[in-house]
Design a protein around this motif. Structure first.
Motif, PDB file in Angstrom:
ATOM      1  N   GLY A 119     -60.257  40.292 -27.894  1.00  0.00           N
ATOM      2  CA  GLY A 119     -61.010  41.072 -28.876  1.00  0.00           C
ATOM      3  C   GLY A 119     -61.276  40.247 -30.118  1.00  0.00           C
ATOM      4  O   GLY A 119     -60.429  39.455 -30.535  1.00  0.00           O
ATOM      5  N   ALA A 120     -62.450  40.442 -30.706  1.00  0.00           N
ATOM      6  CA  ALA A 120     -62.863  39.686 -31.899  1.00  0.00           C
ATOM      7  C   ALA A 120     -61.892  39.959 -33.062  1.00  0.00           C
ATOM      8  O   ALA A 120     -61.258  41.011 -33.073  1.00  0.00           O
ATOM      9  CB  ALA A 120     -64.280  40.093 -32.283  1.00  0.00           C
ATOM     10  N   PRO A 121     -61.789  39.062 -34.043  1.00  0.00           N
ATOM     11  CA  PRO A 121     -62.535  37.805 -34.176  1.00  0.00           C
ATOM     12  C   PRO A 121     -61.983  36.696 -33.285  1.00  0.00           C
ATOM     13  O   PRO A 121     -60.799  36.686 -32.928  1.00  0.00           O
ATOM     14  CB  PRO A 121     -62.346  37.446 -35.654  1.00  0.00           C
ATOM     15  CG  PRO A 121     -61.047  38.077 -36.035  1.00  0.00           C
ATOM     16  CD  PRO A 121     -60.928  39.324 -35.219  1.00  0.00           C
ATOM     17  N   PHE A 122     -62.859  35.764 -32.947  1.00  0.00           N
ATOM     18  CA  PHE A 122     -62.535  34.676 -32.026  1.00  0.00           C
ATOM     19  C   PHE A 122     -62.705  33.309 -32.691  1.00  0.00           C
ATOM     20  O   PHE A 122     -63.521  33.173 -33.599  1.00  0.00           O
ATOM     21  CB  PHE A 122     -63.494  34.709 -30.833  1.00  0.00           C
ATOM     22  CG  PHE A 122     -63.459  35.990 -30.054  1.00  0.00           C
ATOM     23  CD1 PHE A 122     -62.313  36.374 -29.403  1.00  0.00           C
ATOM     24  CD2 PHE A 122     -64.570  36.803 -29.974  1.00  0.00           C
ATOM     25  CE1 PHE A 122     -62.276  37.555 -28.678  1.00  0.00           C
ATOM     26  CE2 PHE A 122     -64.544  37.988 -29.257  1.00  0.00           C
ATOM     27  CZ  PHE A 122     -63.398  38.364 -28.608  1.00  0.00           C
ATOM     28  N   ASP A 128     -56.660  28.542 -23.860  1.00  0.00           N
ATOM     29  CA  ASP A 128     -55.763  29.168 -22.888  1.00  0.00           C
ATOM     30  C   ASP A 128     -54.553  29.831 -23.530  1.00  0.00           C
ATOM     31  O   ASP A 128     -53.846  30.577 -22.848  1.00  0.00           O
ATOM     32  CB  ASP A 128     -55.306  28.120 -21.862  1.00  0.00           C
ATOM     33  CG  ASP A 128     -56.406  27.784 -20.871  1.00  0.00           C
ATOM     34  OD1 ASP A 128     -57.114  28.717 -20.446  1.00  0.00           O
ATOM     35  OD2 ASP A 128     -56.556  26.602 -20.527  1.00  0.00           O
ATOM     36  N   ASP A 129     -54.291  29.541 -24.808  1.00  0.00           N
ATOM     37  CA  ASP A 129     -53.129  30.182 -25.429  1.00  0.00           C
ATOM     38  C   ASP A 129     -53.523  31.163 -26.532  1.00  0.00           C
ATOM     39  O   ASP A 129     -52.712  31.482 -27.396  1.00  0.00           O
ATOM     40  CB  ASP A 129     -52.126  29.137 -25.933  1.00  0.00           C
ATOM     41  CG  ASP A 129     -52.727  28.238 -26.992  1.00  0.00           C
ATOM     42  OD1 ASP A 129     -53.896  28.454 -27.369  1.00  0.00           O
ATOM     43  OD2 ASP A 129     -52.023  27.319 -27.449  1.00  0.00           O
ATOM     44  N   PHE A 130     -54.767  31.674 -26.454  1.00  0.00           N
ATOM     45  CA  PHE A 130     -55.207  32.657 -27.451  1.00  0.00           C
ATOM     46  C   PHE A 130     -54.680  34.038 -27.057  1.00  0.00           C
ATOM     47  O   PHE A 130     -54.635  34.388 -25.879  1.00  0.00           O
ATOM     48  CB  PHE A 130     -56.734  32.663 -27.521  1.00  0.00           C
ATOM     49  CG  PHE A 130     -57.293  33.435 -28.696  1.00  0.00           C
ATOM     50  CD1 PHE A 130     -57.100  32.972 -29.986  1.00  0.00           C
ATOM     51  CD2 PHE A 130     -58.004  34.608 -28.502  1.00  0.00           C
ATOM     52  CE1 PHE A 130     -57.618  33.683 -31.076  1.00  0.00           C
ATOM     53  CE2 PHE A 130     -58.525  35.315 -29.584  1.00  0.00           C
ATOM     54  CZ  PHE A 130     -58.327  34.851 -30.875  1.00  0.00           C
ATOM     55  N   HIS A 131     -54.316  34.814 -28.076  1.00  0.00           N
ATOM     56  CA  HIS A 131     -53.682  36.106 -27.781  1.00  0.00           C
ATOM     57  C   HIS A 131     -54.674  37.138 -27.241  1.00  0.00           C
ATOM     58  O   HIS A 131     -55.873  37.060 -27.483  1.00  0.00           O
ATOM     59  CB  HIS A 131     -52.932  36.661 -28.993  1.00  0.00           C
ATOM     60  CG  HIS A 131     -53.752  36.894 -30.224  1.00  0.00           C
ATOM     61  ND1 HIS A 131     -53.241  37.520 -31.332  1.00  0.00           N
ATOM     62  CD2 HIS A 131     -55.028  36.561 -30.539  1.00  0.00           C
ATOM     63  CE1 HIS A 131     -54.172  37.573 -32.257  1.00  0.00           C
ATOM     64  NE2 HIS A 131     -55.251  37.009 -31.820  1.00  0.00           N
ATOM     65  N   THR A 132     -54.121  38.092 -26.507  1.00  0.00           N
ATOM     66  CA  THR A 132     -54.927  39.148 -25.922  1.00  0.00           C
ATOM     67  C   THR A 132     -54.802  40.382 -26.812  1.00  0.00           C
ATOM     68  O   THR A 132     -53.769  41.043 -26.831  1.00  0.00           O
ATOM     69  CB  THR A 132     -54.464  39.477 -24.493  1.00  0.00           C
ATOM     70  OG1 THR A 132     -53.092  39.811 -24.521  1.00  0.00           O
ATOM     71  CG2 THR A 132     -54.657  38.282 -23.575  1.00  0.00           C
ATOM     72  N   THR A 133     -55.860  40.635 -27.574  1.00  0.00           N
ATOM     73  CA  THR A 133     -55.887  41.790 -28.477  1.00  0.00           C
ATOM     74  C   THR A 133     -57.160  42.578 -28.179  1.00  0.00           C
ATOM     75  O   THR A 133     -58.117  42.552 -28.949  1.00  0.00           O
ATOM     76  CB  THR A 133     -55.876  41.346 -29.951  1.00  0.00           C
ATOM     77  OG1 THR A 133     -57.000  40.487 -30.181  1.00  0.00           O
ATOM     78  CG2 THR A 133     -54.609  40.597 -30.286  1.00  0.00           C
ATOM     79  N   PRO A 134     -57.157  43.263 -27.040  1.00  0.00           N
ATOM     80  CA  PRO A 134     -58.375  43.928 -26.572  1.00  0.00           C
ATOM     81  C   PRO A 134     -58.860  45.001 -27.541  1.00  0.00           C
ATOM     82  O   PRO A 134     -58.068  45.611 -28.255  1.00  0.00           O
ATOM     83  CB  PRO A 134     -57.955  44.547 -25.237  1.00  0.00           C
ATOM     84  CG  PRO A 134     -56.466  44.575 -25.249  1.00  0.00           C
ATOM     85  CD  PRO A 134     -56.023  43.457 -26.124  1.00  0.00           C
ATOM     86  N   ALA A 143     -54.953  43.780 -19.678  1.00  0.00           N
ATOM     87  CA  ALA A 143     -53.922  42.939 -20.306  1.00  0.00           C
ATOM     88  C   ALA A 143     -52.528  43.385 -19.877  1.00  0.00           C
ATOM     89  O   ALA A 143     -51.630  42.551 -19.674  1.00  0.00           O
ATOM     90  CB  ALA A 143     -54.062  42.993 -21.830  1.00  0.00           C
ATOM     91  N   LEU A 147     -49.556  41.309 -17.707  1.00  0.00           N
ATOM     92  CA  LEU A 147     -48.132  41.197 -18.062  1.00  0.00           C
ATOM     93  C   LEU A 147     -47.249  41.615 -16.892  1.00  0.00           C
ATOM     94  O   LEU A 147     -46.237  40.963 -16.592  1.00  0.00           O
ATOM     95  CB  LEU A 147     -47.835  42.055 -19.296  1.00  0.00           C
ATOM     96  CG  LEU A 147     -48.317  41.468 -20.626  1.00  0.00           C
ATOM     97  CD1 LEU A 147     -48.430  42.555 -21.689  1.00  0.00           C
ATOM     98  CD2 LEU A 147     -47.370  40.361 -21.097  1.00  0.00           C
ATOM     99  N   ARG A 232     -47.005  31.239 -16.396  1.00  0.00           N
ATOM    100  CA  ARG A 232     -48.168  31.889 -17.023  1.00  0.00           C
ATOM    101  C   ARG A 232     -49.218  32.084 -15.942  1.00  0.00           C
ATOM    102  O   ARG A 232     -50.078  31.232 -15.713  1.00  0.00           O
ATOM    103  CB  ARG A 232     -48.690  31.034 -18.176  1.00  0.00           C
ATOM    104  CG  ARG A 232     -47.704  30.992 -19.325  1.00  0.00           C
ATOM    105  CD  ARG A 232     -48.150  30.082 -20.449  1.00  0.00           C
ATOM    106  NE  ARG A 232     -47.171  30.111 -21.539  1.00  0.00           N
ATOM    107  CZ  ARG A 232     -47.182  29.309 -22.590  1.00  0.00           C
ATOM    108  NH1 ARG A 232     -48.140  28.394 -22.711  1.00  0.00           N
ATOM    109  NH2 ARG A 232     -46.256  29.397 -23.516  1.00  0.00           N
TER     110      ARG A 232
END
Lengths: 316, 316
Positions: A119-122, A128-134, A143, A147, A232
């Protein structure tokens, strides 16, 4: 759609990587179409994975590879909160738990996740290690599935690989009401001599791969040595980052100006707003190193569509 | 432990930020101790949040602020897979769903997550946009709780804030068998004139905050204007990154060489292996900007312990 293409591929080749496929079971909430030209037995079953007992019955033949694509799509999961969680979260968890409860069973489970987990902002390119904040319930459910997949795999209950699919383009068939539909509509419809609506501006950038590439991702995920992936287990798939303007330029190069003139600009504020929160570009280094392959240009994506869907255009 | 300290604080002050607290409900699977010196009514209830109907009953009085700390701890969630998911995942989801089902109700929900949502390998300092790839079932369950918290908040069902607590140090009480216990044991026990076992080498680096800081995080999370947080509702709390050697040096500075000599080195391969996968250092910029405050040195952490637990040492 990707599931049907995968089923067609498996049924027609009877192969998955270097291995023979002995039998194909297709399970969905409505009966899946039986693939044409099947060289192996195909069994079609229907049912609801969000009923807790269904997954156990489904696994009674102990399939070696499970592709889990089932999902309530983004728009519906947003419109029907309860249903999205029931199908996308509970259904996935029941499947994983049913596997976990079977003794001496360690199937490869390929889970289709989505770039909607982001989810933005990006950053300029999502690594590959960016967090998942949908920013959607669908992305949240995917997401969570990721997990669970990692944890159930880490515990040794199954051998999971999660793949985050790019937006699939060019989607065959008729225009649908998915907010992302225009990315395909503006290519497929003009190629068929029909008008298509573009609801966003040409500088919108997004991340694409063809249906053929998606099937390739699924097959590779089913056959890759999972020990090379590590704990991962969820991977952003490779793709092409292009603007809508670049999509249109590629279409013009392949099919000419008359074709491109069939694209009608009709801004839609609701879609513009939604699309502003979508990922634009990725650095999918891990997947590329692990041998996942996508197209390398949007022109190639259009050519794949023309080949695979047997499209006849004035120029080819 | 943090929950008890929070309850003591709320009961003794009758305040939460600028607001009066009219009543405190303590809910746990075993009856919580009633805080001493309470200036407000305190009601103690017991029950199991993983029974689906319990959360709804618990919320019948429509509390304005809910602190959700309940959890099966890391070791137990790893030992009992099913129980960990039932309590940590289902319990959390039932609570959120019960809130969602109540009309005209939008409570602040403070969810204690953990740095266990992160799994090695790590960058030098884990930033606010690093992905959550837990290497324990506990961390997985907390990461899922974070996703649910964000989505239920985004949908307007509740006003959630998730806080990832550092390892709490110095933990009061007796040494326990938690793998992380030694970080506290090597300070608390020598201060009390007792021997403590150090199972890892002195170059092990980890992330700490005091129990006092943890209560401060919870109170700040309960009162902060959540519109300043945005849709990414889960925050890594500030802390101190120190090596075990630096912990010991701080102890020696405060309590002298004799105290430090009570630390006995006894390497434990199982603990060494576990600790190698734990986070060492964070860049908790977002939480700091949002006003969350921790200690700024490990010496301060020790002094807080001496003050809050009324420890008597030879040197102070």
């Amino acid at each position: 759609m990707v599931g049907q293409k995968l089923a067609q591929n498996l049924a027609a080749t009877g192969r998955i990587g270097a291995n023979d496929v002995t039998r194909l079971e297709l399970f969905d909430v409505v009966p899946a179409p039986v693939p044409a030209n099947a060289v192996i037995p195909v069994n079609v079953r229907e049912g609801d994975l969000s009923s807790q007992s269904v997954a156990g019955e489904l696994l009674s033949d102990r399939p070696a590879v499970i592709f889990h694509l089932a999902a309530i799509v983004s728009g519906e999961a947003e419109a029907d909160f309860e249903k999205g969680y029931r199908i996308n979260l509970d259904g996935t968890r029941y499947l994983f738990e049913a596997i976990c409860q079977m003794p001496d069973y360690w199937p490869r489970v390929v889970f289709t996740s989505s770039i909607a987990v982001f989810g933005a902002p990006f950053p300029d390119a999502i690594g590959d290690d960016f967090h998942t904040t949908p920013l959607t319930s669908y992305g949240t459910q995917k997401a969570i599935g990721e997990l669970l997949l990692s944890d159930f795999s880490r515990r040794g209950f199954m051998d999971g690989v999660g793949i985050r699919l790019p937006t699939i383009c060019v989607r065959p068939g008729k225009p649908n009401k998915a907010a992302s539909g225009f990315f395909s509509n503006i290519i497929r419809e003009p190629l068929a001599g029909l008008e298509a609506v573009l609801p966003v501006s040409e500088d919108v950038r997004h991340w694409h791969a063809s249906p053929r590439a998606a099937v390739g991702f699924l097959l590779h995920a089913a056959t890759i040595d999972s020990s090379t992936i590590g704990p991962r287990r969820n991977l952003t798939m490779p793709g092409i980052s292009v603007t809508v303007g670049e999509q249109i330029a590629a279409l013009e190069k392949i099919a000419g100006a008359d074709t491109v003139s069939l694209i009608r600009r009709e801004p839609d504020e609701a879609i513009i707003k939604m699309v502003a929160g979508w990922p634009q570009n990725f650095d999918a280094t891990r997947a590329a190193r692990l041998g996942f392959q996508a197209e390398t240009s949007f022109e190639e994506i259009i050519r794949v569509h023309i080949e695979d869907e047997a499209v006849t255009t004035g120029n080819n």
